[in-house]
Write an enzyme that holds these catalytic residues in place. Structure first.
Site, PDB file in Angstrom:
ATOM      1  N   LYS A  47       1.659  -0.621   5.671  1.00 26.48           N
ATOM      2  CA  LYS A  47       0.751   0.530   5.594  1.00 26.48           C
ATOM      3  C   LYS A  47       0.445   1.068   6.996  1.00 26.48           C
ATOM      4  CE  LYS A  47      -1.265  -1.198   1.313  1.00 26.48           C
ATOM      5  NZ  LYS A  47      -2.414  -1.825   0.641  1.00 26.48           N
ATOM      6  N   GLN A  91      -8.046  -4.712   2.038  1.00 24.49           N
ATOM      7  CA  GLN A  91      -6.892  -5.332   1.370  1.00 24.49           C
ATOM      8  C   GLN A  91      -7.370  -6.448   0.432  1.00 24.49           C
ATOM      9  OE1 GLN A  91      -3.772  -4.152   1.596  1.00 24.49           O
ATOM     10  NE2 GLN A  91      -2.963  -5.696   0.214  1.00 24.49           N
ATOM     11  N   ASP A 114      -8.101   4.180  -1.649  1.00 23.66           N
ATOM     12  CA  ASP A 114      -7.386   3.361  -2.637  1.00 23.66           C
ATOM     13  C   ASP A 114      -7.741   3.793  -4.060  1.00 23.66           C
ATOM     14  OD1 ASP A 114      -5.568   1.358  -1.797  1.00 23.66           O
ATOM     15  OD2 ASP A 114      -7.189   0.069  -1.069  1.00 23.66           O
TER      16      ASP A 114
END
Ligand code: GUN
Length: 283
Positions: A47, A91, A114
């Site tokens: 990412k 994460q 997200d």
């Protein structure tokens, strides 16, 4: 036909790079990793590299495994107020002593690129377009659109009911909106006769996290098969679909790796750019 997510993601990167290049101050993404989970480290590196490629600044916060939940919540709150930060990514999974629900709910929904916050998930259900759609469902929709695979009126069967893939993907694809209008069935670990349902799918999407769960006899001849699974096994990545045998039966299929994964990353960048545009628009 192989649906080359990696190639489609590259086109999206190029478009984002062009859009971001003229900006004096490019968008910023805060990336939080707690602990040293090797898979998480790999994902985060992918990412961050993708951010760098398109010109998004990434601010990496690597916290030790022993970080108290309170400290993580304080970091998230500080980033919510940081004007340099357009998106915040925490994460998952987090260490056992941290409740991911508390962390996700601490995010400012306007920076939750997200799309995990209940406000953003609720907006997907409500069909409101001012939230963030979770990256994997959005990436799958874009991939299907890129290859002109129209799901309108088709039977889409999703295997898996997770809060970040199965459930929002079902809500997204059933919407009355362009690229959607599917008839959606969700099957899961308690479904009776899964095969009977998956065999009816015009588009079958596997997101169960069980390597090679979808076998050839579960797939209709000529179906489109999308594989969301990524399990590390003896040094390789294995999907939820028994690719070798299923490929022969279907019209189109995504590979693992190089299918849905790169699309998820591309949508993270796109959501970060969207967040930047929203916070810099004059209205
Ligand atoms: N863990 C597994 N997939 C994801 C993802 O898409 N985003 C975050 N933040 N964590 C994950």
């Amino acid at each position: 036909m192989i649906l080359q997510g990696k190639e489609v993601a590259k086109h999206i990167h190029t478009e984002l790079k062009e859009a971001i290049r003229p900006l004096k101050k490019p968008p910023g993404l805060a990336v939080i990793l707690v602990g040293d989970n090797p898979s998480s480290q790999t994902y985060i590196n992918m990412k961050r590299r993708a951010c760098e490629k398109v010109g998004i600044r990434s601010f990496f916060h690597h916290l030790p495994d022993s970080t108290p939940e309170k400290e993580l919540l304080e970091l998230v709150k500080a980033l919510n107020f940081d004007a340099e930060v357009d998106g915040i990514l925490v994460q998952l999974p987090l260490p056992d002593h941290i409740d991911p629900v508390n962390v996700i709910e601490a995010l400012d929904p306007k920076k939750d690129v997200d799309g995990f916050h209940p406000v953003n998930l609720g907006k997907v259900i409500a069909g409101l377009e001012d939230g963030f759609i979770p990256c994997t469902p959005l990436g799958i929709k874009k991939l299907l659109e890129h290859y002109s695979i129209d799901v309108a009126g088709k039977h889409v069967v999703i295997a898996g009911r997770s809060a970040i893939v199965g459930k929002p993907l079902a809500a997204l694809l059933m919407q009355n909106a362009p690229g959607c209008n599917a008839t959606v069935t969700v099957v899961h670990s308690r479904t009776q006769n899964i095969k009977e349902l998956t065999r009816q799918a015009d588009v079958l999407i596997a997101a169960v996290g069980i390597p090679k769960f979808i076998k050839a006899d579960m797939v209709k001849e000529g179906a489109v098969v999308i594989d969301v699974g990524i399990t590390r096994k003896e040094g390789h990545l294995v999907g939820d679909v028994d690719f070798e045998n299923v490929e022969k039966k279907c019209k189109a299929i995504t590979p693992v790796p190089g299918g849905v994964g790169p699309m998820t990353v591309a949508m993270l960048l796109q959501n970060t750019w969207l967040s930047y545009q929203r916070s810099h628009s004059s209205s």
